[in-house]
Every structure is written in C-alpha cells, then in structure tokens.
Enzyme design. Structure first.
Site, PDB file in Angstrom:
ATOM      1  N   TYR A   1       0.794  -1.233   0.000  1.00  0.00           N
ATOM      2  CA  TYR A   1       0.000   0.000   0.000  1.00  0.00           C
ATOM      3  C   TYR A   1       0.826   1.282   0.000  1.00  0.00           C
ATOM      4  CZ  TYR A   1      -3.372  -3.571   1.372  1.00  0.00           C
ATOM      5  OH  TYR A   1      -4.135  -4.706   1.416  1.00  0.00           O
TER       6      TYR A   1
ATOM      7  N   ARG B   1      -8.447 -12.827  -2.008  1.00  0.00           N
ATOM      8  CA  ARG B   1      -8.551 -11.465  -2.577  1.00  0.00           C
ATOM      9  C   ARG B   1      -8.887 -11.477  -4.070  1.00  0.00           C
ATOM     10  NH1 ARG B   1      -6.324  -8.380   1.712  1.00  0.00           N
ATOM     11  NH2 ARG B   1      -4.711  -9.564   2.782  1.00  0.00           N
TER      12      ARG B   1
ATOM     13  N   ASN C   1     -13.146   1.876  -2.822  1.00  0.00           N
ATOM     14  CA  ASN C   1     -12.208   0.862  -2.374  1.00  0.00           C
ATOM     15  C   ASN C   1     -12.774   0.372  -1.041  1.00  0.00           C
ATOM     16  OD1 ASN C   1     -10.205  -0.814  -1.516  1.00  0.00           O
ATOM     17  ND2 ASN C   1      -8.543   0.694  -1.659  1.00  0.00           N
TER      18      ASN C   1
ATOM     19  N   HIS D   1      -8.544  -0.717  -6.196  1.00  0.00           N
ATOM     20  CA  HIS D   1      -7.679  -1.279  -5.153  1.00  0.00           C
ATOM     21  C   HIS D   1      -6.270  -0.785  -5.376  1.00  0.00           C
ATOM     22  CE1 HIS D   1     -10.861  -3.926  -3.889  1.00  0.00           C
ATOM     23  NE2 HIS D   1     -11.086  -4.168  -5.173  1.00  0.00           N
ATOM     24  N   MET D   2      -5.582  -0.470  -4.303  1.00  0.00           N
ATOM     25  CA  MET D   2      -4.185  -0.044  -4.393  1.00  0.00           C
ATOM     26  C   MET D   2      -3.317  -1.195  -4.912  1.00  0.00           C
ATOM     27  SD  MET D   2      -3.544   3.060  -2.842  1.00  0.00           S
ATOM     28  CE  MET D   2      -2.445   3.171  -1.423  1.00  0.00           C
ATOM     29  N   SER D   3      -3.497  -2.372  -4.323  1.00  0.00           N
ATOM     30  CA  SER D   3      -2.634  -3.512  -4.669  1.00  0.00           C
ATOM     31  C   SER D   3      -3.253  -4.311  -5.815  1.00  0.00           C
ATOM     32  CB  SER D   3      -2.452  -4.404  -3.440  1.00  0.00           C
ATOM     33  OG  SER D   3      -3.696  -4.943  -3.035  1.00  0.00           O
TER      34      SER D   3
ATOM     35  N   HIS E   1     -14.433  -8.567  -0.648  1.00  0.00           N
ATOM     36  CA  HIS E   1     -14.381 -10.007  -0.902  1.00  0.00           C
ATOM     37  C   HIS E   1     -15.562 -10.776  -0.309  1.00  0.00           C
ATOM     38  CE1 HIS E   1     -10.488  -8.736  -2.215  1.00  0.00           C
ATOM     39  NE2 HIS E   1     -10.099  -8.412  -0.998  1.00  0.00           N
TER      40      HIS E   1
ATOM     41  N   ASP F   1     -25.374  -5.198  -2.107  1.00  0.00           N
ATOM     42  CA  ASP F   1     -26.803  -4.945  -2.303  1.00  0.00           C
ATOM     43  C   ASP F   1     -27.103  -3.447  -2.250  1.00  0.00           C
ATOM     44  OD1 ASP F   1     -27.368  -7.594  -2.660  1.00  0.00           O
ATOM     45  OD2 ASP F   1     -28.348  -7.883  -0.715  1.00  0.00           O
TER      46      ASP F   1
HETATM   47  C1  DQA Z   1      -7.309  -3.431  -0.893  1.00  0.00           C
HETATM   48  C2  DQA Z   1      -7.138  -4.937  -1.149  1.00  0.00           C
HETATM   49  C3  DQA Z   1      -7.976  -5.761  -0.171  1.00  0.00           C
HETATM   50  O1  DQA Z   1      -7.793  -7.142  -0.415  1.00  0.00           O
HETATM   51  C4  DQA Z   1      -7.549  -5.451   1.255  1.00  0.00           C
HETATM   52  O2  DQA Z   1      -8.352  -6.163   2.167  1.00  0.00           O
HETATM   53  C5  DQA Z   1      -7.527  -3.991   1.545  1.00  0.00           C
HETATM   54  C6  DQA Z   1      -7.006  -3.066   0.547  1.00  0.00           C
HETATM   55  C7  DQA Z   1      -6.379  -2.588  -1.793  1.00  0.00           C
HETATM   56  O3  DQA Z   1      -6.585  -1.384  -1.860  1.00  0.00           O
HETATM   57  O4  DQA Z   1      -5.447  -3.130  -2.398  1.00  0.00           O
HETATM   58  O5  DQA Z   1      -7.872  -3.563   2.656  1.00  0.00           O
HETATM   59  O6  DQA Z   1      -8.645  -3.074  -1.199  1.00  0.00           O
END
Ligand code: DQA
Length: 148
Positions: A22, A111, A74, A100-102, A80, A87
């Site tokens: 992150y 994930r 995000n 998502h950052m990652s 997940h 909903d």
């Molecule tokens: C995330 C990826 C998710 O799997 C993780 O639980 C996060 C950050 C991301 O920004 O990469 O909290 O959403």
C-alpha cells in the site's frame, strides 16, 4: 458533477499499513491528490471513510438523494465478502468504479474474488494511489458519456 469516493475498512491505516502493498501515503494524502485531480477535471469530489459496514451502507443509501453522480469505491476486505454493501450499491443506477491499491489478483486467493464485480462498471487495481486517480478519471468520463 459530484463523485463520491468511498474508503472502506482499515483504509484509514494507509501510511502505516503493509507498505509493500500500500506504499507510505496516508488516506489524507490520497484524498488531497484526488481533490487536485478533481479541480483539473472540473468535478467535485467528496470522500468518506468508515470501519463500520452499516455506516457504509447508510452513506451509499444517502447517495440516492444527494446528487451523487458516480462512485469510486475501495471497500478494502469488504470487497471479498460483503453482500450487504454489494446490495446497497446495486440499488443505485449511477456508474460505480471499484479500485484497489494492490494487485489483488497477485495476492492471496481470497482477494481474487470481488462480490462487487457483477454490479460495477469496472475495476482498477495494482497501481497504488494511481488506481484511485484512474478511478476518478473513469468515473468522470462515465458521467460525461451517460449525458451524451
Ligand atoms: C485493498 C485490497 C484488499 O484485499 C484489502 O483487504 C484492503 C485493501 C487494496 O486497496 O489493495 O484492505 O482493497
């Protein structure tokens, strides 16, 4: 044109949390960059972060009546497994961009799956803070397209 940026559970810990995935920028730094880009794009952004699933659902419900035109979300780990947030999002008819950052697909198996995938316009992941900025650009152009 108002775009709502939703940050989910544990994302207030960016800057301190797992820098390999992150980076070191805080959520405030990310919101600052989003605000700068919003000025360039001529859109308004509002950011909201919570660690409480019900509060996230209530903020999404409020988007029905507060002139929100698109959402960038995000949801962190909620992505997940949270059918409640899915909903709530699914009731909206505005464009929703998941970020998502990652690169969630290159990480643990849990994930790889997003319960939001079927109801969002698209997903951007793996670019760090740039994922949010790309998400904002995608949301702004989705609004433009739906106007034409
Ligand atoms: C995330 C990826 C998710 O799997 C993780 O639980 C996060 C950050 C991301 O920004 O990469 O909290 O959403």
């Amino acid at each position: 044109m108002t775009i709502l940026i939703l940050h989910g559970v544990n994302l207030n810990m960016f800057g301190k949390r797992d820098p390999k995935h992150y980076g070191t920028e805080t959520l405030n730094d990310i919101d600052h960059q989003l605000n700068q880009l919003a000025l360039e794009l001529g859109v308004e952004v509002e950011s909201f972060q919570t660690n409480h699933e019900g509060q996230m659902c209530e903020r999404i419900h409020a988007a029905h009546t507060d002139a929100t035109q698109a959402i960038v979300i995000n949801a962190g780990a909620w992505t997940h497994y949270s059918y409640a947030i899915r909903d709530a999002l699914a009731i909206l008819t505005i464009p929703i961009i998941e970020v998502h950052m990652s690169n969630v697909h290159a990480r643990e198996e849990f994930r790889h799956h997003s319960v939001f995938s079927p109801i969002v316009k698209g997903q951007i992941c793996g670019f760090g803070v740039e994922s949010y900025l790309l998400g904002l650009r995608a949301a702004a152009s989705a609004i433009q397209i739906s106007k034409t």
